[in-house]
Write a protein that holds these residues in place. Structure first.
Motif: not given
Length: 490
Positions: A176-177, A182-183, A213-218, A244-251
């Motif tokens: 999901r991350a 997803k998520g 993987s819950g595409p409509t579930v926060r 790493r770049e994506v995981l480093g960003r705030p979502n």
């Protein structure tokens, strides 16, 4: 037959038909009313989604503006060949079908479908209604890695994690991350439209965040949590730069001007088909056939060895001519935690079986479902249902043969058990002697996980359950038929 009734109850068109009530220019879904005004858009992903979409379009008529669904490679041709034309879209359908995910793995076709689904969702306004159809297999059919991550990089990361022994929960957290949809991502892109998701569940307990993987579930996973998982499996240092770049960003997904109530209010998630629904219909059919049905649990899991032992003990308990020895009940309750069944459910089931025994009821049908696990020790062909049936057959060995003794069936509702054409098998206390008489050593087949070869050779395959294409999947169904017991009341 009761297995057929279970499968019939969770057919993709049936579950959609039963969950949408159409009233002129509105629909009622799970008690909520939505106005139709040529404002309906449809997306879907999963192995059973084609039939769900065909039925949804039939019900919604010309209120449906446009749709995109992602379905398994070759499915339209397969349905056509098996005479399941009612699950196909009509010639002039407004829904675009994209087939992908060969061998159940996300691929370029599935990624293209995911991009089109995201595009459709992104263009909606607050006047629009987005119907999202989800079934098992949906995760592989909706791959949308967050740029600049490539599909291959995302696959490599999840494979390395799986190889390192990560749990399904951990795998889903990482998946999901690294994903746009997803998520809860799909619901995010569809905002401010009203989103209604109809879900055919293939996961024990129907957890909305895990199905596809819950595409409509926060679901909010904090960067710290993700880093902990990767460091725990010593994978952080080998991650691609993009990951790493994506995981480093705030979502950003849940931040922008959308307070909690706002996003959750515009999404309705409804489970319309599940193992419980299948068991309920199998129980009704059992009653029509003259059995007294008792549903143990839709969440049986754990090692098939423990599960087969449980069914063996329950059969002994129910078939005992005299008062069953107390150690049977003790062992049944001890097995509960190993097989995912609550003590309360076990006690309730034993009470019904005991009444059946002492009050001279007719035959009883014990029903359960779920997804046990087979520990692979060999290289044979088979699946968990056929192996469970073999093991239960051994557990029933010194009980009477049908029609005076119990019969057990285990079958996958998707019609396929492992890489075989069988869905499962039917067995009873005569299995061991029947095999021995035909020169088949059950234990050798078990050690080699070769249950399909065993049942194919045994009595010319008569015990195999081969329903053909079932078009659905809500895990497995287990049935234990217990004949009326002539008992000696003291």
């Amino acid at each position: 037959m009761m297995f057929a009734a279970a499968v019939e109850a969770v057919q993709p068109d049936t579950v959609v038909r039963q969950s949408i009530e159409r009233k002129e220019d509105s629909v009622i879904i799970n008690g909520h009313k939505f106005t139709l005004n040529h404002n309906l858009h449809l997306v879907g992903f999963g192995k059973a989604v084609l039939g769900m979409a065909a039925e949804a379009e039939r019900i919604m008529g010309d209120h449906l503006v446009k749709g995109v669904i992602s379905v398994p490679h070759g499915i339209q041709q397969t349905l056509q060949q098996h005479g399941k034309g009612h699950l196909l879209l009509k010639e002039n359908s407004r829904i675009k079908v994209i087939e992908g995910a060969r061998h159940n793995l996300p691929d370029a076709d599935a990624q293209k479908a995911a991009e089109e689904i995201k595009h459709l969702a992104s263009e909606l306004t607050e006047k629009d209604l987005l119907l999202v159809l989800i079934s098992g297999g949906g995760s592989a059919l909706l791959p949308a890695p967050t740029p600049p991550i490539t599909l291959q990089e995302k696959l490599d990361v999840t494979r390395s994690l799986a190889g390192a022994g990560a749990t399904i929960q951990e795998l889903n957290t990482i998946r999901r991350a690294l994903s746009l949809l997803k998520g809860g991502g799909l619901a995010y892109y569809a905002h401010p439209a009203q989103v209604v998701a109809l879900i055919l569940s293939d996961v024990i307990g129907d957890p909305l965040d895990l199905i596809a993987s819950g595409p409509t579930v926060r679901s909010q996973a904090w960067p710290e949590e993700i880093l902990l998982i990767l460091e725990h499996y010593k994978l952080f240092n080998s991650l691609p730069t993009s990951v790493r770049e994506v995981l480093g960003r705030p979502n950003p997904r849940w931040k922008e001007n959308k307070d909690e109530s706002d996003t959750s209010g515009h999404v309705l998630n409804v489970v319309i088909g599940s193992n419980s629904v299948a068991l309920k219909c199998a129980a009704l059919r059992a009653r029509e056939l003259g059995f007294r049905p008792v549903v143990l649990s839709p969440g049986v899991c754990g090692d098939v060895r423990y599960v087969s032992r449980l069914y063996g003990l329950l059969a002994r308990f129910a078939c005992s001519r005299k008062e069953p020895p107390p150690e049977i009940a003790t062992e049944v309750l001890k097995l509960g935690p190993e097989v995912g069944v609550e003590s309360w459910d076990l006690c309730r089931t034993m009470q019904v079986l005991d009444e059946g025994r002492t009050e001279g009821w007719g035959a009883t049908c014990l029903l359960a479902g779920g997804e046990p696990i087979v520990e692979l020790t060999g290289k044979g062909r088979g699946g968990r249902n056929q192996e469970l049936a073999m093991r239960v057959g051994l557990e029933l060995r010194d009980l009477e043969l049908p029609p005076n003794g119990p019969v057990f069936l285990s079958g996958g509702t998707d019609g396929q058990d492992g890489p075989t054409e069988a869905a499962g098998a039917i067995t009873d206390g005569g299995l061991h002697d029947e095999a021995q008489a035909q020169g088949l050593d059950i234990n050798n087949f078990l050690v080699n996980n070769d249950s399909y070869t065993f049942f194919s050779r045994l009595s010319a395959g008569q015990r195999l359950l081969v329903p053909g294409l079932t078009c659905t999947n809500v895990m497995d169904v287990h049935m234990l038929l217990i004949p009326p017991m002539p008992i000696n009341i003291r």
